[in-house]
Design an enzyme around this catalytic site. Structure first.
Site, PDB file in Angstrom:
ATOM      1  N   HIS A  20      77.031  37.561  18.637  1.00  0.00           N
ATOM      2  CA  HIS A  20      77.522  38.656  18.448  1.00  0.00           C
ATOM      3  C   HIS A  20      76.666  38.270  16.427  1.00  0.00           C
ATOM      4  O   HIS A  20      76.251  36.813  16.588  1.00  0.00           O
ATOM      5  CB  HIS A  20      79.168  37.119  17.795  1.00  0.00           C
ATOM      6  CG  HIS A  20      80.190  37.736  16.578  1.00  0.00           C
ATOM      7  ND1 HIS A  20      81.292  37.922  16.611  1.00  0.00           N
ATOM      8  CD2 HIS A  20      79.872  37.503  15.316  1.00  0.00           C
ATOM      9  CE1 HIS A  20      81.294  38.400  15.050  1.00  0.00           C
ATOM     10  NE2 HIS A  20      80.921  38.649  14.270  1.00  0.00           N
ATOM     11  N   VAL A  21      76.526  39.036  16.037  1.00  0.00           N
ATOM     12  CA  VAL A  21      75.325  39.096  15.115  1.00  0.00           C
ATOM     13  C   VAL A  21      75.755  37.441  13.949  1.00  0.00           C
ATOM     14  O   VAL A  21      76.536  37.679  14.147  1.00  0.00           O
ATOM     15  CB  VAL A  21      75.322  40.459  14.768  1.00  0.00           C
ATOM     16  CG1 VAL A  21      74.543  40.180  13.220  1.00  0.00           C
ATOM     17  CG2 VAL A  21      74.890  41.767  15.174  1.00  0.00           C
ATOM     18  N   HIS A  22      74.410  36.769  13.763  1.00  0.00           N
ATOM     19  CA  HIS A  22      74.321  36.245  12.720  1.00  0.00           C
ATOM     20  C   HIS A  22      72.969  36.243  12.388  1.00  0.00           C
ATOM     21  O   HIS A  22      72.373  36.051  12.923  1.00  0.00           O
ATOM     22  CB  HIS A  22      75.120  34.807  13.289  1.00  0.00           C
ATOM     23  CG  HIS A  22      74.342  34.336  14.620  1.00  0.00           C
ATOM     24  ND1 HIS A  22      75.008  34.670  16.130  1.00  0.00           N
ATOM     25  CD2 HIS A  22      73.970  33.143  14.402  1.00  0.00           C
ATOM     26  CE1 HIS A  22      74.127  33.698  16.830  1.00  0.00           C
ATOM     27  NE2 HIS A  22      73.028  33.161  15.678  1.00  0.00           N
ATOM     28  N   PHE A  23      72.953  35.549  10.511  1.00  0.00           N
ATOM     29  CA  PHE A  23      71.527  35.474  10.050  1.00  0.00           C
ATOM     30  C   PHE A  23      71.463  34.064  10.076  1.00  0.00           C
ATOM     31  O   PHE A  23      72.686  33.421   9.360  1.00  0.00           O
ATOM     32  CB  PHE A  23      71.676  36.647   9.215  1.00  0.00           C
ATOM     33  CG  PHE A  23      72.007  37.829   9.443  1.00  0.00           C
ATOM     34  CD1 PHE A  23      70.458  38.569   9.555  1.00  0.00           C
ATOM     35  CD2 PHE A  23      72.443  38.491   9.125  1.00  0.00           C
ATOM     36  CE1 PHE A  23      69.971  39.922   9.843  1.00  0.00           C
ATOM     37  CE2 PHE A  23      72.397  40.548  10.395  1.00  0.00           C
ATOM     38  CZ  PHE A  23      71.232  40.074   9.811  1.00  0.00           C
TER      39      PHE A  23
END
Ligand SMILES: [Zn+2]
Length: 154
Positions: free
Chosen positions: A101-104
């Site tokens: 899952h995209v995470h910055f």
């Protein structure tokens, strides 16, 4: 849990949004959620996560993208004010198992951070043994101060 999101750490938390502890809910809007990074030895390390399951930046909508820039800068300002960092690192990989899952990562870089832990090497402070984690009391206190700072900016 939504189809395609099985085994996803971020979706498991997004799915129980109303029951999340403060550490998983430093700040939020309709598209994004800010959490404290887990298993880190660096106080203030934050993660910015979309509220729905996306595994590549290319899948973000224009509306999600519009908020992304604002969040990155607001979180950076809050980290400067609260932790005294000299800059922040912003990094997105989403390669670890269970964390596609995209995470910055929005990482405060303290002035005293040793040279060998600067830049990409700061990830040496993530996935540390439990004894090295930021103590829960300090982590909660920082999360509370960051939340207050973000609310004041909003
Ligand atoms: Zn997900």
């Amino acid at each position: 849990m939504t189809v395609g999101a099985e085994g996803c750490f971020s979706c498991a938390n997004n799915d129980r949004f109303d029951e999340l502890p403060a550490s998983e809910l430093v700040a939020t809007d309709e598209h994004w959620r800010v959490a404290r990074a887990i298993n880190t030895a660096l106080p203030g390390w934050l993660v910015l996560v979309p509220r729905r399951h996306v595994t590549t930046l290319a899948e973000l909508t224009d509306a999600e993208a519009a908020g992304l820039g604002l969040w990155q800068i607001r979180l950076s300002r809050a980290l400067h004010a609260v932790t005294g960092c000299v800059k922040t690192y912003v990094v997105q990989f989403a390669e670890a198992a269970g964390f596609a899952h995209v995470h910055f990562h929005v990482v405060p870089r303290p002035p005293e951070l040793p040279e060998e832990l600067r830049g990409p090497r700061v990830f040496g402070l993530l996935g540390r043994p439990e004894a090295e984690h930021v103590p829960a009391g300090l982590a909660d206190e920082l999360a509370g101060r960051l939340r207050a700072h973000l609310l004041a900016q909003a």
